[in-house]
Design a protein around this motif. Structure first.
Motif, short mmCIF file in Angstrom:
data_model
loop_
_atom_site.label_atom_id
_atom_site.label_comp_id
_atom_site.label_asym_id
_atom_site.label_seq_id
_atom_site.Cartn_x
_atom_site.Cartn_y
_atom_site.Cartn_z
N GLY A 1 0.91 4.76 9.64
CA GLY A 1 0.27 6.03 10.00
C GLY A 1 -1.23 5.91 10.12
O GLY A 1 -1.86 6.71 10.79
N LYS A 2 -1.81 4.90 9.48
CA LYS A 2 -3.25 4.69 9.54
C LYS A 2 -3.59 3.46 10.38
O LYS A 2 -4.60 3.43 11.06
CB LYS A 2 -3.81 4.51 8.13
N LYS A 3 -2.76 2.47 10.29
CA LYS A 3 -3.01 1.21 10.97
C LYS A 3 -1.75 0.76 11.68
O LYS A 3 -0.65 0.88 11.12
CB LYS A 3 -3.45 0.15 9.96
N THR A 4 -1.90 0.26 12.89
CA THR A 4 -0.77 -0.26 13.65
C THR A 4 -1.01 -1.73 13.95
O THR A 4 -2.07 -2.10 14.44
CB THR A 4 -0.60 0.51 14.98
N ILE A 5 -0.01 -2.55 13.65
CA ILE A 5 -0.10 -3.98 13.95
C ILE A 5 1.09 -4.34 14.82
O ILE A 5 2.12 -3.68 14.80
CB ILE A 5 -0.13 -4.84 12.67
N SER A 6 0.93 -5.40 15.60
CA SER A 6 2.03 -5.85 16.45
C SER A 6 1.95 -7.35 16.64
O SER A 6 0.92 -7.97 16.40
CB SER A 6 1.98 -5.14 17.81
N ARG B 1 0.83 -1.22 0.00
CA ARG B 1 0.00 0.00 0.00
C ARG B 1 0.86 1.26 0.00
O ARG B 1 0.43 2.30 -0.50
CB ARG B 1 -0.93 0.01 1.22
N SER B 2 2.04 1.19 0.56
CA SER B 2 2.87 2.39 0.67
C SER B 2 3.94 2.46 -0.43
O SER B 2 4.87 3.26 -0.33
CB SER B 2 3.54 2.43 2.04
N THR B 3 3.81 1.65 -1.47
CA THR B 3 4.82 1.63 -2.53
C THR B 3 4.93 2.98 -3.24
O THR B 3 6.02 3.52 -3.41
CB THR B 3 4.51 0.53 -3.56
N GLU B 4 3.81 3.54 -3.64
CA GLU B 4 3.82 4.79 -4.38
C GLU B 4 4.03 6.00 -3.47
O GLU B 4 4.75 6.92 -3.81
CB GLU B 4 2.50 4.96 -5.16
N LYS B 5 3.37 5.99 -2.33
CA LYS B 5 3.44 7.13 -1.44
C LYS B 5 3.29 6.65 0.00
O LYS B 5 2.40 5.87 0.30
CB LYS B 5 2.33 8.13 -1.77
N GLY B 6 4.16 7.12 0.88
CA GLY B 6 4.04 6.77 2.28
C GLY B 6 5.21 5.94 2.77
O GLY B 6 6.10 5.57 2.01
N SER B 7 5.19 5.68 4.06
CA SER B 7 6.26 4.93 4.70
C SER B 7 5.67 3.92 5.66
O SER B 7 4.54 4.05 6.10
CB SER B 7 7.18 5.87 5.50
N VAL B 8 6.47 2.93 6.00
CA VAL B 8 6.10 1.96 7.02
C VAL B 8 7.21 1.99 8.06
O VAL B 8 8.39 1.91 7.73
CB VAL B 8 5.98 0.53 6.43
N TRP B 9 6.82 2.15 9.32
CA TRP B 9 7.78 2.17 10.42
C TRP B 9 7.65 0.87 11.19
O TRP B 9 6.55 0.46 11.57
CB TRP B 9 7.50 3.33 11.37
N VAL B 10 8.78 0.23 11.45
CA VAL B 10 8.80 -1.02 12.20
C VAL B 10 9.70 -0.80 13.41
O VAL B 10 10.82 -0.31 13.28
CB VAL B 10 9.33 -2.19 11.35
N THR B 11 9.20 -1.16 14.60
CA THR B 11 10.00 -1.06 15.82
C THR B 11 10.03 -2.41 16.51
O THR B 11 9.06 -3.17 16.46
CB THR B 11 9.43 -0.01 16.80
N LEU B 12 11.15 -2.71 17.14
CA LEU B 12 11.32 -3.95 17.89
C LEU B 12 11.67 -3.58 19.31
O LEU B 12 12.44 -2.66 19.54
CB LEU B 12 12.44 -4.79 17.29
#
Length: 128
Positions: free
Chosen positions: A74-79, A31-42
């Motif tokens: 930014g819209k959805k958070t999964i863990s 979903r974020s390929t064209e625009k946006g970022s994905v943040w991953v934290t451990l």
């Protein structure tokens, strides 16, 4: 009157098992390929409250620590929580997803070893 239980900015949070987490992470990257970022934290976590951990310590029980992994676009958070037994398998799958989805990164420019050695020799002659 609204209760304080609602999520700020309408961001939904979901705790998943490791395999569904990886599937949803893949979808986030798509979903974020064209625009946006994905943040991953451990994060190192026991998934217990401080009070529960203190009770377990005083009772002499062993506390199992796991790796808490969160991802958001930014819209959805999964863990998900990954234990020691599943960590290597999860890490291998996670690395495969990252390698496949991080296509926007630029390749590092490398100097040719011969050219770098020649330029170092020239600089050495000029400095003398």
């Amino acid at each position: 009157m609204s209760s304080g239980a609602s999520q700020p900015n309408n961001i939904s949070k979901v705790r998943l098992q490791p395999d569904p987490f990886l599937n949803e992470l893949t979808n986030m990257f798509e979903r974020s390929t064209e625009k946006g970022s994905v943040w991953v934290t451990l994060k190192y976590s026991s998934d217990k409250s401080k009070l529960q951990r203190n009770k377990m310590k005083t009772a002499g029980e062993k506390i199992e620590y796991k790796c808490l992994i969160r991802a958001t676009d930014g819209k959805k958070t999964i863990s998900t929580l990954v234990g020691q037994k599943d960590h290597q398998r999860f890490q291998a799958s996670y690395a495969t997803i990252l390698k496949a989805r991080m296509t926007a990164l630029k390749k590092r420019e490398r100097k040719d070893k011969r050219k770098a050695a020649d330029s170092d020799k020239k600089r050495g002659v000029l400095k003398k």
